[in-house]
Motif scaffolding. Structure first.
Motif, PDB file in Angstrom:
ATOM      1  N   SER A   1      15.529 -16.845 -14.618  1.00  0.00           N
ATOM      2  CA  SER A   1      15.362 -16.033 -15.824  1.00  0.00           C
ATOM      3  C   SER A   1      15.579 -14.570 -15.437  1.00  0.00           C
ATOM      4  N   ARG A   2      15.177 -13.660 -16.278  1.00  0.00           N
ATOM      5  CA  ARG A   2      15.320 -12.238 -15.979  1.00  0.00           C
ATOM      6  C   ARG A   2      14.053 -11.671 -15.338  1.00  0.00           C
ATOM      7  N   LEU A   3      13.283 -12.537 -14.705  1.00  0.00           N
ATOM      8  CA  LEU A   3      12.042 -12.181 -14.039  1.00  0.00           C
ATOM      9  C   LEU A   3      12.245 -12.225 -12.530  1.00  0.00           C
ATOM     10  N   GLY A   4      11.823 -11.191 -11.843  1.00  0.00           N
ATOM     11  CA  GLY A   4      11.803 -11.168 -10.385  1.00  0.00           C
ATOM     12  C   GLY A   4      10.365 -11.066  -9.919  1.00  0.00           C
ATOM     13  N   ILE A   5      10.070 -11.640  -8.773  1.00  0.00           N
ATOM     14  CA  ILE A   5       8.707 -11.645  -8.255  1.00  0.00           C
ATOM     15  C   ILE A   5       8.698 -10.973  -6.883  1.00  0.00           C
ATOM     16  N   VAL A   6       7.904  -9.936  -6.761  1.00  0.00           N
ATOM     17  CA  VAL A   6       7.727  -9.233  -5.490  1.00  0.00           C
ATOM     18  C   VAL A   6       6.454  -9.800  -4.866  1.00  0.00           C
ATOM     19  N   GLU A   7       6.569 -10.286  -3.639  1.00  0.00           N
ATOM     20  CA  GLU A   7       5.464 -11.040  -3.058  1.00  0.00           C
ATOM     21  C   GLU A   7       5.404 -10.864  -1.549  1.00  0.00           C
ATOM     22  N   HIS A   8       4.305 -11.310  -0.978  1.00  0.00           N
ATOM     23  CA  HIS A   8       4.066 -11.274   0.470  1.00  0.00           C
ATOM     24  C   HIS A   8       4.229  -9.847   1.016  1.00  0.00           C
ATOM     25  N   ILE A   9       3.718  -8.881   0.284  1.00  0.00           N
ATOM     26  CA  ILE A   9       3.727  -7.494   0.755  1.00  0.00           C
ATOM     27  C   ILE A   9       2.566  -7.338   1.731  1.00  0.00           C
ATOM     28  N   VAL A  10       2.868  -6.822   2.905  1.00  0.00           N
ATOM     29  CA  VAL A  10       1.834  -6.652   3.921  1.00  0.00           C
ATOM     30  C   VAL A  10       2.141  -5.403   4.730  1.00  0.00           C
ATOM     31  N   THR A  11       1.090  -4.715   5.143  1.00  0.00           N
ATOM     32  CA  THR A  11       1.238  -3.589   6.057  1.00  0.00           C
ATOM     33  C   THR A  11       0.366  -3.838   7.280  1.00  0.00           C
ATOM     34  N   HIS A  12       0.733  -3.214   8.377  1.00  0.00           N
ATOM     35  CA  HIS A  12      -0.075  -3.319   9.595  1.00  0.00           C
ATOM     36  C   HIS A  12      -1.128  -2.224   9.554  1.00  0.00           C
ATOM     37  N   PRO A  13      -2.412  -2.590   9.629  1.00  0.00           N
ATOM     38  CA  PRO A  13      -3.462  -1.573   9.520  1.00  0.00           C
ATOM     39  C   PRO A  13      -3.444  -0.538  10.638  1.00  0.00           C
ATOM     40  N   ASP A  14      -2.823  -0.855  11.776  1.00  0.00           N
ATOM     41  CA  ASP A  14      -2.782   0.091  12.893  1.00  0.00           C
ATOM     42  C   ASP A  14      -1.600   1.062  12.807  1.00  0.00           C
ATOM     43  N   ALA A  15      -0.689   0.821  11.875  1.00  0.00           N
ATOM     44  CA  ALA A  15       0.446   1.740  11.717  1.00  0.00           C
ATOM     45  C   ALA A  15      -0.044   3.026  11.053  1.00  0.00           C
ATOM     46  N   PRO A  16       0.570   4.154  11.383  1.00  0.00           N
ATOM     47  CA  PRO A  16       0.165   5.407  10.737  1.00  0.00           C
ATOM     48  C   PRO A  16       0.296   5.301   9.212  1.00  0.00           C
ATOM     49  N   SER A  17      -0.641   5.897   8.527  1.00  0.00           N
ATOM     50  CA  SER A  17      -0.671   5.838   7.066  1.00  0.00           C
ATOM     51  C   SER A  17       0.644   6.292   6.442  1.00  0.00           C
ATOM     52  N   ASP A  18       1.193   7.403   6.926  1.00  0.00           N
ATOM     53  CA  ASP A  18       2.441   7.909   6.327  1.00  0.00           C
ATOM     54  C   ASP A  18       3.594   6.931   6.550  1.00  0.00           C
ATOM     55  N   ALA A  19       3.620   6.229   7.682  1.00  0.00           N
ATOM     56  CA  ALA A  19       4.665   5.240   7.937  1.00  0.00           C
ATOM     57  C   ALA A  19       4.516   4.046   6.997  1.00  0.00           C
ATOM     58  N   ARG A  20       3.267   3.614   6.768  1.00  0.00           N
ATOM     59  CA  ARG A  20       3.030   2.499   5.840  1.00  0.00           C
ATOM     60  C   ARG A  20       3.468   2.880   4.428  1.00  0.00           C
ATOM     61  N   HIS A  21       3.087   4.072   3.992  1.00  0.00           N
ATOM     62  CA  HIS A  21       3.448   4.521   2.634  1.00  0.00           C
ATOM     63  C   HIS A  21       4.964   4.616   2.472  1.00  0.00           C
ATOM     64  N   HIS A  22       5.619   5.176   3.464  1.00  0.00           N
ATOM     65  CA  HIS A  22       7.086   5.305   3.401  1.00  0.00           C
ATOM     66  C   HIS A  22       7.744   3.922   3.351  1.00  0.00           C
ATOM     67  N   ALA A  23       7.282   3.008   4.195  1.00  0.00           N
ATOM     68  CA  ALA A  23       7.866   1.668   4.228  1.00  0.00           C
ATOM     69  C   ALA A  23       7.643   0.941   2.903  1.00  0.00           C
ATOM     70  N   LEU A  24       6.451   1.067   2.321  1.00  0.00           N
ATOM     71  CA  LEU A  24       6.190   0.425   1.029  1.00  0.00           C
ATOM     72  C   LEU A  24       7.098   0.979  -0.057  1.00  0.00           C
ATOM     73  N   ASP A  25       7.318   2.287  -0.045  1.00  0.00           N
ATOM     74  CA  ASP A  25       8.240   2.876  -1.018  1.00  0.00           C
ATOM     75  C   ASP A  25       9.650   2.323  -0.841  1.00  0.00           C
ATOM     76  N   LEU A  26      10.084   2.136   0.404  1.00  0.00           N
ATOM     77  CA  LEU A  26      11.413   1.566   0.655  1.00  0.00           C
ATOM     78  C   LEU A  26      11.495   0.118   0.181  1.00  0.00           C
ATOM     79  N   ILE A  27      10.446  -0.657   0.430  1.00  0.00           N
ATOM     80  CA  ILE A  27      10.432  -2.055  -0.001  1.00  0.00           C
ATOM     81  C   ILE A  27      10.524  -2.131  -1.524  1.00  0.00           C
ATOM     82  N   ILE A  28       9.708  -1.361  -2.205  1.00  0.00           N
ATOM     83  CA  ILE A  28       9.723  -1.378  -3.670  1.00  0.00           C
ATOM     84  C   ILE A  28      11.051  -0.854  -4.194  1.00  0.00           C
ATOM     85  N   GLY A  29      11.589   0.183  -3.561  1.00  0.00           N
ATOM     86  CA  GLY A  29      12.907   0.698  -3.955  1.00  0.00           C
ATOM     87  C   GLY A  29      13.996  -0.336  -3.768  1.00  0.00           C
TER      88      GLY A  29
END
Length: 125
Positions: free
Chosen positions: A51-79
């Motif tokens: 259908s015209r539905l997409g599902i974004v799933e299994h999003i995970v970050t490493h808690p030991d990674a620097p916060s700014d690196a996690r935020h940047h990577a999440l923005d890239l994944i969502i983008g």
């Protein structure tokens, strides 16, 4: 950011992130073709449907990674998910979000949050 192809190194990095978050690695046969990983930082996947539905799933970050690196990577994944959605004429993106930080990031990317959801899974084969 790497496209997910499921190399041994990517699988090990993904497992490490899930274990660090107190979860287990999803069965690799469950993962879709569209996924992105920044080893030791973050990963996420997008399922296309018939259908015209997409599902974004299994999003995970490493808690030991620097916060700014996690935020940047999440923005890239969502983008990247938005780019795939546009390429496949997807009208709606859906995500089941457990982590409050990821839910807040999803809202900043225009997602509306609502309801409390549970997911049931049954293996058929």
């Amino acid at each position: 950011m790497q496209a997910w192809v499921g190399t041994a190194d990517q699988v090990d990095a993904l497992r490490e992130m899930f274990v660090a978050r107190g979860s287990s690695l999803p069965d690799l046969e469950m993962l879709p073709a569209h996924g992105w990983i920044e080893p030791k930082v973050a990963a996420g996947f997008m399922y296309l449907t018939d259908s015209r539905l997409g599902i974004v799933e299994h999003i995970v970050t490493h808690p030991d990674a620097p916060s700014d690196a996690r935020h940047h990577a999440l923005d890239l994944i969502i983008g990247n998910a938005h780019l795939v959605a546009a390429d496949h004429n997807i009208k709606w993106l859906v995500a089941w979000l457990k982590d409050e930080g990821i839910a807040a990031r999803a809202q900043r990317h225009g997602m509306r949050l609502g309801g409390e959801w549970r997911c049931g899974v049954k293996e058929l084969v």
